[in-house]
Design a protein around this motif. Structure first.
Motif, short mmCIF file in Angstrom:
data_model
loop_
_atom_site.label_atom_id
_atom_site.label_comp_id
_atom_site.label_asym_id
_atom_site.label_seq_id
_atom_site.Cartn_x
_atom_site.Cartn_y
_atom_site.Cartn_z
N ASP A 1 8.12 13.25 -29.47
CA ASP A 1 7.33 13.24 -30.60
C ASP A 1 7.43 11.94 -31.49
O ASP A 1 7.74 11.87 -32.33
CB ASP A 1 7.73 14.39 -31.54
N SER A 2 7.13 10.79 -30.63
CA SER A 2 7.38 9.53 -31.01
C SER A 2 6.65 9.33 -32.32
O SER A 2 5.59 9.53 -32.47
CB SER A 2 7.44 8.31 -29.86
N GLN A 3 7.45 8.56 -33.03
CA GLN A 3 7.06 8.16 -34.66
C GLN A 3 6.95 6.44 -34.68
O GLN A 3 7.62 5.88 -33.85
CB GLN A 3 7.71 8.62 -35.56
N LEU A 4 5.95 6.28 -35.53
CA LEU A 4 5.88 4.95 -35.81
C LEU A 4 7.12 4.18 -36.25
O LEU A 4 7.60 2.97 -35.53
CB LEU A 4 4.97 4.52 -36.94
N GLY A 5 8.19 4.97 -36.95
CA GLY A 5 9.12 4.40 -37.42
C GLY A 5 10.49 4.06 -35.84
O GLY A 5 11.42 3.53 -36.22
N ASP A 6 10.04 4.67 -34.89
CA ASP A 6 10.81 4.40 -33.74
C ASP A 6 10.47 3.07 -33.20
O ASP A 6 11.38 2.73 -32.35
CB ASP A 6 10.45 5.54 -32.65
N LYS B 1 11.99 -3.35 -25.61
CA LYS B 1 11.28 -3.31 -26.94
C LYS B 1 10.33 -2.14 -26.93
O LYS B 1 9.40 -2.25 -25.80
CB LYS B 1 10.44 -4.78 -27.09
N LEU B 2 10.32 -1.39 -27.74
CA LEU B 2 9.58 0.00 -27.79
C LEU B 2 8.43 -0.24 -28.86
O LEU B 2 8.92 -0.18 -30.17
CB LEU B 2 10.18 1.06 -27.88
N ILE B 3 7.32 -0.02 -28.47
CA ILE B 3 6.28 -0.33 -29.47
C ILE B 3 5.66 1.29 -29.62
O ILE B 3 5.18 1.84 -28.63
CB ILE B 3 5.15 -1.19 -29.07
N ILE B 4 5.43 1.99 -30.68
CA ILE B 4 4.75 2.98 -30.87
C ILE B 4 3.39 2.67 -31.65
O ILE B 4 3.37 2.02 -32.85
CB ILE B 4 5.55 4.06 -32.03
N GLU C 1 9.82 -4.18 -22.22
CA GLU C 1 8.94 -3.72 -23.30
C GLU C 1 8.07 -2.34 -22.81
O GLU C 1 7.71 -2.37 -21.57
CB GLU C 1 8.03 -4.73 -23.40
N MET C 2 8.20 -1.42 -23.74
CA MET C 2 7.08 -0.18 -23.36
C MET C 2 6.39 -0.10 -24.49
O MET C 2 6.76 -0.41 -25.82
CB MET C 2 8.08 0.80 -23.12
N SER C 3 5.29 0.61 -24.21
CA SER C 3 4.23 1.11 -25.45
C SER C 3 3.70 2.53 -25.02
O SER C 3 3.32 2.50 -24.15
CB SER C 3 3.29 -0.06 -25.57
N VAL C 4 3.86 3.17 -26.28
CA VAL C 4 3.34 4.67 -26.23
C VAL C 4 2.55 5.03 -27.45
O VAL C 4 2.85 4.38 -28.52
CB VAL C 4 4.36 5.53 -25.92
N GLN C 5 1.79 6.11 -27.35
CA GLN C 5 0.96 6.46 -28.60
C GLN C 5 1.88 7.34 -29.52
O GLN C 5 2.91 8.23 -28.93
CB GLN C 5 -0.34 7.17 -28.07
N GLU C 6 1.71 7.26 -30.50
CA GLU C 6 2.46 8.13 -31.56
C GLU C 6 2.32 9.63 -31.14
O GLU C 6 1.28 10.00 -30.71
CB GLU C 6 1.91 7.99 -32.88
#
Lengths: 118, 115
Positions: A81-86, A113-116, A10-15
């Protein structure tokens, strides 16, 4: 036997940030194909990007690009440029050309699992 | 739309019952694949159909699993005497012809829950 390993469950980044997902594989073949698939909560598996091993140039598709290191058997996915839809599960997959004699089977990693975050 | 469709979307069954899952590939796609995806895991190959050739059944986990495809159309995956470990999402994919350059298009899957 070929194997595909995704070491980040799992990874999590800011938009708007850039994120890199790692994938390593093991094969004795010299020519093969590598893929990144995205699976959002809808369960629909969508091809993001693919790379042919005999092509040295890294594949790019808009905000998605790969870093293909053949000698290291590494195939990482960079999302700029990650987006919420990613937000989705991302799967790395391998197809050897030898398998084309039989079933064109894709060998899959366990997924990241990627969470934006907004 | 013209994508791969699967039915039912969700299926809950009791242990020991038989279930049949359906896949409608994209028209004109000669290759069809079935995969199993257990919770939190990647995809496991089950079976592959290519045109009128004999299917590759090497991924079927037991003789309780079988699949059929009529020509280049609909495919059904049948699981007999279901067990709790059969609970998973079953994904179907089709491609125009087999090959790494030919993208596999996936359906939305059938979530099977065996109680």
């Amino acid at each position: 036997a070929q194997t595909v390993t995704q070491s980040q469950p799992e990874m999590s980044v800011q938009e708007a940030e850039t994120v890199t997902l790692s994938c390593t594989y093991d094969t004795s073949e010299n020519n093969y194909y590598l893929f990144w698939y995205k699976q959002p909560p809808s369960r629909q598996m969508i091809l993001v990007i693919r790379q042919e091993a005999y092509k040295q140039q890294n594949a790019t598709e808009n905000r998605f690009s790969v870093n293909f290191q053949k000698a290291a058997k590494s195939f990482s996915l960079k999302i700029s440029d990650s987006q919420l839809g990613d937000t989705a599960m991302y799967f790395c997959a391998f197809m050897g050309t030898l398998s084309m004699d039989s079933n064109y089977q894709l060998i899959w990693g366990a997924g990241t699992k990627l969470i934006i975050k907004p | 739309g013209a994508g791969v469709s699967q039915s039912p979307s969700n299926k809950v069954t009791e242990k020991g019952k038989d279930v049949e899952l359906r896949c409608d590939p994209i028209s004109g796609h000669t290759a069809l694949y079935w995969y199993r995806q257990r919770l939190g895991q990647g995809l496991e190959f089950l079976i592959y159909f290519q045109g009128n050739s004999a299917p590759d059944k090497s991924g079927l986990p037991s003789d309780r699993f079988s699949a059929e495809r009529t020509g280049e159309s609909v495919s059904t995956l049948t699981i007999q005497r279901t067990q709790q470990e059969d609970s998973a999402v079953y994904l179907c994919a089709s491609s125009r012809v087999s090959g790494g350059l030919n993208e596999q298009f996936f359906g939305p899957g059938t979530r099977l829950t065996v109680l």
